[in-house]
Design a protein around this motif. Structure first.
Motif, PDB file in Angstrom:
ATOM      1  N   UNK A   7      12.874   8.773   8.540  1.00  0.00           N
ATOM      2  CA  UNK A   7      12.661   8.188   7.210  1.00  0.00           C
ATOM      3  C   UNK A   7      11.498   8.880   6.498  1.00  0.00           C
ATOM      4  N   UNK A   8      10.448   9.124   7.229  1.00  0.00           N
ATOM      5  CA  UNK A   8       9.277   9.791   6.652  1.00  0.00           C
ATOM      6  C   UNK A   8       9.637  11.209   6.206  1.00  0.00           C
ATOM      7  N   UNK A   9      10.358  11.920   7.051  1.00  0.00           N
ATOM      8  CA  UNK A   9      10.761  13.290   6.713  1.00  0.00           C
ATOM      9  C   UNK A   9      11.663  13.304   5.483  1.00  0.00           C
ATOM     10  N   UNK A  10      12.595  12.368   5.397  1.00  0.00           N
ATOM     11  CA  UNK A  10      13.487  12.271   4.232  1.00  0.00           C
ATOM     12  C   UNK A  10      12.677  11.990   2.970  1.00  0.00           C
ATOM     13  N   UNK A  11      11.760  11.059   3.077  1.00  0.00           N
ATOM     14  CA  UNK A  11      10.901  10.713   1.949  1.00  0.00           C
ATOM     15  C   UNK A  11      10.074  11.924   1.518  1.00  0.00           C
ATOM     16  N   UNK A  12       9.508  12.618   2.481  1.00  0.00           N
ATOM     17  CA  UNK A  12       8.705  13.812   2.192  1.00  0.00           C
ATOM     18  C   UNK A  12       9.527  14.847   1.426  1.00  0.00           C
ATOM     19  N   UNK A  13      10.714  15.142   1.925  1.00  0.00           N
ATOM     20  CA  UNK A  13      11.551  16.164   1.288  1.00  0.00           C
ATOM     21  C   UNK A  13      12.065  15.731  -0.084  1.00  0.00           C
ATOM     22  N   UNK A  14      12.315  14.455  -0.257  1.00  0.00           N
ATOM     23  CA  UNK A  14      12.854  14.014  -1.546  1.00  0.00           C
ATOM     24  C   UNK A  14      11.775  13.868  -2.621  1.00  0.00           C
ATOM     25  N   UNK A  15      10.542  13.564  -2.240  1.00  0.00           N
ATOM     26  CA  UNK A  15       9.507  13.262  -3.230  1.00  0.00           C
ATOM     27  C   UNK A  15       8.412  14.317  -3.359  1.00  0.00           C
ATOM     28  N   UNK A  16       8.303  15.225  -2.406  1.00  0.00           N
ATOM     29  CA  UNK A  16       7.200  16.189  -2.415  1.00  0.00           C
ATOM     30  C   UNK A  16       7.146  17.003  -3.721  1.00  0.00           C
ATOM     31  N   UNK A  48      -2.123   3.507   6.649  1.00  0.00           N
ATOM     32  CA  UNK A  48      -3.105   2.878   5.772  1.00  0.00           C
ATOM     33  C   UNK A  48      -2.500   2.531   4.416  1.00  0.00           C
ATOM     34  N   UNK A  49      -1.315   3.027   4.138  1.00  0.00           N
ATOM     35  CA  UNK A  49      -0.575   2.691   2.917  1.00  0.00           C
ATOM     36  C   UNK A  49       0.844   2.314   3.339  1.00  0.00           C
ATOM     37  N   UNK A  50       1.356   1.259   2.777  1.00  0.00           N
ATOM     38  CA  UNK A  50       2.735   0.871   3.080  1.00  0.00           C
ATOM     39  C   UNK A  50       3.563   0.919   1.807  1.00  0.00           C
ATOM     40  N   UNK A  51       4.830   1.242   1.995  1.00  0.00           N
ATOM     41  CA  UNK A  51       5.756   1.408   0.867  1.00  0.00           C
ATOM     42  C   UNK A  51       6.811   0.317   0.867  1.00  0.00           C
ATOM     43  N   UNK A  52       7.149  -0.119  -0.337  1.00  0.00           N
ATOM     44  CA  UNK A  52       8.323  -0.970  -0.495  1.00  0.00           C
ATOM     45  C   UNK A  52       9.455  -0.069  -0.973  1.00  0.00           C
ATOM     46  N   UNK A  53      10.574  -0.203  -0.388  1.00  0.00           N
ATOM     47  CA  UNK A  53      11.724   0.662  -0.658  1.00  0.00           C
ATOM     48  C   UNK A  53      12.070   0.728  -2.145  1.00  0.00           C
ATOM     49  N   UNK A  54      12.038  -0.427  -2.837  1.00  0.00           N
ATOM     50  CA  UNK A  54      12.486  -0.477  -4.224  1.00  0.00           C
ATOM     51  C   UNK A  54      11.530   0.183  -5.215  1.00  0.00           C
ATOM     52  N   UNK A  57       9.069   5.544  -5.292  1.00  0.00           N
ATOM     53  CA  UNK A  57       8.847   6.713  -6.149  1.00  0.00           C
ATOM     54  C   UNK A  57       7.678   6.483  -7.099  1.00  0.00           C
ATOM     55  N   UNK A  58       7.683   5.369  -7.808  1.00  0.00           N
ATOM     56  CA  UNK A  58       6.595   5.057  -8.741  1.00  0.00           C
ATOM     57  C   UNK A  58       5.275   4.895  -7.993  1.00  0.00           C
ATOM     58  N   UNK A  59       5.323   4.263  -6.838  1.00  0.00           N
ATOM     59  CA  UNK A  59       4.116   4.054  -6.047  1.00  0.00           C
ATOM     60  C   UNK A  59       3.530   5.386  -5.573  1.00  0.00           C
ATOM     61  N   UNK A  60       4.371   6.277  -5.104  1.00  0.00           N
ATOM     62  CA  UNK A  60       3.890   7.590  -4.634  1.00  0.00           C
ATOM     63  C   UNK A  60       3.259   8.385  -5.774  1.00  0.00           C
ATOM     64  N   UNK A  61       3.879   8.351  -6.946  1.00  0.00           N
ATOM     65  CA  UNK A  61       3.312   9.059  -8.095  1.00  0.00           C
ATOM     66  C   UNK A  61       1.975   8.442  -8.513  1.00  0.00           C
TER      67      UNK A  61
END
Length: 170
Positions: A7-16, A48-54, A57-61
């Motif tokens: 999941x982390x790798x997918x998130x990294x590749x999709x949002x980096x 140290x940071x947690x993400x909500x699925x919904x 993207x906005x949270x990461x930015x």
């Protein structure tokens, strides 16, 4: 590979890419932008940071933006420290210290160097920051340039001033 890692790798590749572009716009530097994005992902990885699925993207930015603003603030503090040192420290081997010169003489020397040796835009930014005591934001808005451009002009201008006045006797 564990599910969390995938999941982390997918998130990294999709949002980096999106995060990097946002950081680069704010910082104007490839390495700093990469570091900012990497810092955000490191905090995600260590929990140290947690993400909500919904809203990820906005949270990461938002996280990247905040990290970039912290970097800009850190640059400004470093710049102000450097400026103070430039005005107070004599160069190695100087026979006459900066304190031996009158304020008027020093001011004239620096202004002449700014007028003759720096680019017009760098000179403008330096004068607005230190003569007019304007903030980076004020300079950015007045000249229609980005905050990172303001920072780069100030860093380059101060570097040249430091080189000029630390390499020769005053």
């Amino acid at each position: 590979m564990q599910d969390r890692e995938r999941q982390f790798e997918r998130l990294f590749h999709s949002e980096y890419g999106r995060m990097y572009r946002a950081a680069h716009i704010l910082l104007g530097d490839d390495d700093d932008a990469k570091d900012a994005v990497q810092d955000v992902f490191a905090r995600l990885w260590d929990g140290s940071v947690t993400l909500r699925e919904e809203s990820q993207r906005a949270f990461l930015l938002t996280c990247v933006r905040n990290r970039c603003l912290n970097i800009i603030a850190q640059r400004q503090r470093q710049l102000e420290t450097t400026t103070t040192k430039l005005a107070t420290e004599p160069a190695v081997g100087e026979t006459e210290t900066w304190q031996d010169k009158s304020d008027e003489e020093l001011t004239t020397m620096v202004q002449q160097y700014i007028d003759e040796r720096l680019t017009l835009q760098t000179g403008r930014v330096i004068r607005m920051r230190f003569d007019d005591e304007k903030s980076y934001n004020d300079i950015s808005h007045s000249l229609g340039i980005s905050l990172s451009a303001v920072n780069k002009h100030i860093v380059q201008g101060l570097r040249k001033l430091r080189q000029q006045f630390n390499q020769r006797e005053v």
